[in-house]
Design an enzyme around this catalytic site. Structure first.
Site, PDB file in Angstrom:
ATOM      1  N   ALA A 165       0.832  -1.202   0.000  1.00 59.79           N
ATOM      2  CA  ALA A 165       0.000   0.000   0.000  1.00 59.79           C
ATOM      3  C   ALA A 165       0.866   1.251   0.000  1.00 59.79           C
ATOM      4  O   ALA A 165       0.493   2.265  -0.602  1.00 59.79           O
ATOM      5  CB  ALA A 165      -0.931   0.001   1.213  1.00 59.79           C
ATOM      6  N   THR A 166       2.021   1.182   0.655  1.00 63.51           N
ATOM      7  CA  THR A 166       2.929   2.334   0.661  1.00 63.51           C
ATOM      8  C   THR A 166       3.362   2.687  -0.753  1.00 63.51           C
ATOM      9  O   THR A 166       3.395   3.860  -1.141  1.00 63.51           O
ATOM     10  CB  THR A 166       4.158   2.045   1.542  1.00 63.51           C
ATOM     11  OG1 THR A 166       3.728   1.862   2.895  1.00 63.51           O
ATOM     12  CG2 THR A 166       5.161   3.183   1.483  1.00 63.51           C
ATOM     13  N   GLN A 177      -7.185   0.199   6.053  1.00 63.89           N
ATOM     14  CA  GLN A 177      -7.859  -0.360   7.227  1.00 63.89           C
ATOM     15  C   GLN A 177      -9.370  -0.499   7.040  1.00 63.89           C
ATOM     16  O   GLN A 177     -10.045  -1.029   7.915  1.00 63.89           O
ATOM     17  CB  GLN A 177      -7.580   0.521   8.449  1.00 63.89           C
ATOM     18  CG  GLN A 177      -6.120   0.643   8.826  1.00 63.89           C
ATOM     19  CD  GLN A 177      -5.544  -0.637   9.416  1.00 63.89           C
ATOM     20  OE1 GLN A 177      -6.273  -1.530   9.830  1.00 63.89           O
ATOM     21  NE2 GLN A 177      -4.226  -0.717   9.465  1.00 63.89           N
ATOM     22  N   SER A 212      -4.146  -2.825   0.841  1.00 65.39           N
ATOM     23  CA  SER A 212      -3.044  -3.744   1.152  1.00 65.39           C
ATOM     24  C   SER A 212      -3.556  -5.161   1.343  1.00 65.39           C
ATOM     25  O   SER A 212      -4.644  -5.359   1.911  1.00 65.39           O
ATOM     26  CB  SER A 212      -2.332  -3.277   2.431  1.00 65.39           C
ATOM     27  OG  SER A 212      -1.378  -4.213   2.849  1.00 65.39           O
ATOM     28  N   GLY A 213      -2.774  -6.148   0.910  1.00 63.13           N
ATOM     29  CA  GLY A 213      -3.175  -7.544   1.048  1.00 63.13           C
ATOM     30  C   GLY A 213      -3.140  -8.057   2.466  1.00 63.13           C
ATOM     31  O   GLY A 213      -4.057  -8.744   2.921  1.00 63.13           O
ATOM     32  N   THR A 253       8.187  -7.967 -12.979  1.00 65.15           N
ATOM     33  CA  THR A 253       7.332  -9.140 -13.142  1.00 65.15           C
ATOM     34  C   THR A 253       6.359  -9.267 -11.975  1.00 65.15           C
ATOM     35  O   THR A 253       6.769  -9.268 -10.815  1.00 65.15           O
ATOM     36  CB  THR A 253       8.193 -10.424 -13.231  1.00 65.15           C
ATOM     37  OG1 THR A 253       9.095 -10.297 -14.334  1.00 65.15           O
ATOM     38  CG2 THR A 253       7.319 -11.656 -13.423  1.00 65.15           C
ATOM     39  N   CYS A 272       4.406   0.632  11.841  1.00 65.02           N
ATOM     40  CA  CYS A 272       5.333   1.281  10.922  1.00 65.02           C
ATOM     41  C   CYS A 272       6.190   2.340  11.612  1.00 65.02           C
ATOM     42  O   CYS A 272       7.264   2.680  11.145  1.00 65.02           O
ATOM     43  CB  CYS A 272       4.568   1.918   9.773  1.00 65.02           C
ATOM     44  SG  CYS A 272       3.533   0.746   8.878  1.00 65.02           S
TER      45      CYS A 272
END
Length: 369
Positions: free
Chosen positions: A70-71, A178, A195-196, A233, A315
Site C-alpha cells: 500500500a505504501t 484499514q 493492502s493484502g 514481473t 510502521c
C-alpha cells in the site's frame, strides 16, 4: 505459550483459503505472466481474475494497478500531483493523522516545490471540516484522507472530503488500507490504496485503484509490465492471494462485522477503567485505542508477553517518536505513553479477548499500585 494475537491493524493472519489458492502458483504453475506461451498465459489469466476480485469492492469507473505494498500504491498515487502542477496547482493537503505513508510522502513533496498543508482534527480525531474547506483553493492539487485511521480506528467523512476536493478542482486520495473489505470505500475518491496483509491476504502485495482519465507517472522504469506505470514481473501467487482475500471479505462481510463488533463490545466492558482515544461512535469496532493515566505502556508490553498488542502504528514503532496521531488529538506526552491499541479480527474469539483483558488489567493494576 503462543501469544493471543490482538494486533490486527498491524497485520492479519493468512486465511486458509488464501494459502490454498496461492500454493499451486508457488509450486507447479510458475510461469511468468508476461510470457506468451501457455504457462505464461495461464498465469496472466489468474492475475486478471484476481484484478476483477479486487475491483469488485471498488468503484466501477476505474482500474486496479497491482503494487508491492500500500505504501508503494500511495507513493504512486501522490505522483499524480506532478501532472497537475503544470496547471499551476502546487498544494497538497492531507489530514494530520494520516499514516506515515501518506503524511511523510506529502511532506517530502514539500521539499520538491510543493506546499504541503497538514489538516487538523478535533479531539475525537475527526477532520475539522470548516478548516478543511478554508484550506482548499485554486492552488490545491490533491487532498488525502484515510477511510479508517490505523491507530485509533476513527472513520473519516471521506465522501464529503472528496466533494470538497472536487469543488476546489483537486484530486482526492483515500488510504483505504484499514477499511477496504470491511466498510464501503468512497465512491467519489479518485485514487484508493489498499493492502493484502490487512485483509487476511499475503504480505508484499497492494493495489491502487485509479479513476478513469487520471494520468500517473511511473515510479519504476523498465519493461512497463503493469499498465506502463509499474515495471517488473508480477507474482501470480501474490495477486491470486490478494484476489481471494478480497473475495472472502465480500462474502463474509456481514458475518465478520457482527463477530468483530461482538468482540469489541466485550472488550469495552472489560476495559471500563480505561479512556478511549478518538471518537467512540464514528469508528471501526475492530480497533480499540485506550489509555490509563500513569501507565508506562513500554513496561506494560514487557510484562504482558502472553498478548500481542501495540502502542500504536507498527510502521512507526521503531522510530522512537511519539504517535503523531494521538498528538494531533491534543493528548499530552504522558497520555500518549499510557495508550495501547488492541485490534480484533476474523480469527479471534471471546475467550481470547477475556484472557487478554485479564492479563493486561492485572499488569496495569500491579504497575499503578
Amino acid at each position: 505459550m503462543t501469544a493471543i494475537y490482538l494486533d490486527n491493524q498491524a497485520t492479519t493472519p493468512l486465511a486458509p483459503e488464501v494459502f490454498d489458492a496461492m500454493l499451486p502458483w508457488l509450486k507447479d504453475n510458475f510461469g511468468n505472466p508476461h510470457s506468451p506461451h501457455v504457462m505464461g498465459r495461464q498465469a496472466a489469466a489468474a492475475v486478471e481474475v484476481a484484478r476483477e476480485q479486487v475491483a469488485a469492492l471498488l468503484p466501477s469507473n476505474g482500474r486496479v494497478i497491482f503494487t508491492g505494498s500500500a505504501t508503494e500504491a500511495i507513493n504512486l498515487a501522490l505522483g499524480a500531483v506532478r501532472n497537475i502542477s503544470a496547471q499551476e496547482r502546487n498544494q497538497i493537503a492531507v489530514l494530520d493523522t494520516e499514516h506515515a505513508a501518506v503524511r511523510d510522502t506529502a511532506l517530502w513533496y514539500d521539499t520538491q516545490g510543493f506546499e504541503t498543508t497538514l489538516l487538523p482534527v478535533d479531539p475525537q480525531g475527526l477532520v475539522a471540516m470548516e478548516r478543511l474547506e478554508a484550506s482548499l483553493g485554486p492552488k490545491t492539487a490533491l487532498v488525502g484522507a484515510m477511510l479508517v485511521n490505523n491507530e485509533i480506528g476513527v472513520i473519516q467523512p471521506v465522501e464529503q472530503i472528496a466533494e470538497m476536493a472536487h469543488r476546489a478542482g483537486a484530486l482526492m486520495l483515500c488510504d483505504a488500507v484499514q477499511g477496504y473489505g470491511r466498510i464501503d470505500v468512497p465512491q467519489q475518491a479518485d485514487l484508493i490504496a489498499l493492502s493484502g496483509h490487512k485483509i487476511y491476504g499475503p504480505k508484499a502485495i497492494g493495489a491502487l485503484w485509479v479513476r478513469d482519465g487520471i494520468e500517473l507517472q511511473p515510479m519504476v522504469h523498465g519493461g512497463g509490465q503493469e499498465q506502463g506505470v509499474r515495471s517488473g514481473t508480477l507474482s501470480p501467487a501474490l495477486c491470486v492471494g490478494l484476489g481471494v482475500a478480497a473475495k472472502l471479505c465480500a462474502e463474509r462481510r456481514d458475518e465478520d462485522m457482527a463477530h468483530i463488533a461482538n468482540l469489541a463490545d466485550r472488550a469495552h466492558n472489560l476495559f471500563g477503567d480505561w479512556t478511549v482515544n478518538g471518537s467512540v461512535d464514528q469508528r471501526y469496532p475492530g480497533n480499540l485505542n485506550i489509555r490509563r493515566d500513569g501507565l508506562d505502556v513500554a513496561r506494560l508490553m514487557s510484562d504482558v508477553r502472553g498478548v500481542a498488542f501495540s502502542a500504536g502504528s507498527a510502521c512507526a514503532s521503531g522510530s522512537g517518536r511519539p504517535s503523531h496521531v494521538l498528538a494531533a488529538l491534543g493528548l499530552k506526552p504522558a497520555e500518549i505513553k499510557s495508550s495501547i491499541r488492541l485490534g480484533f479480527g476474523r480469527y479471534n474469539n471471546i475467550e481470547e479477548v477475556e484472557q487478554a483483558a485479564d492479563l493486561i488489567n492485572q499488569a496495569a493494576e500491579k504497575q499503578l499500585s
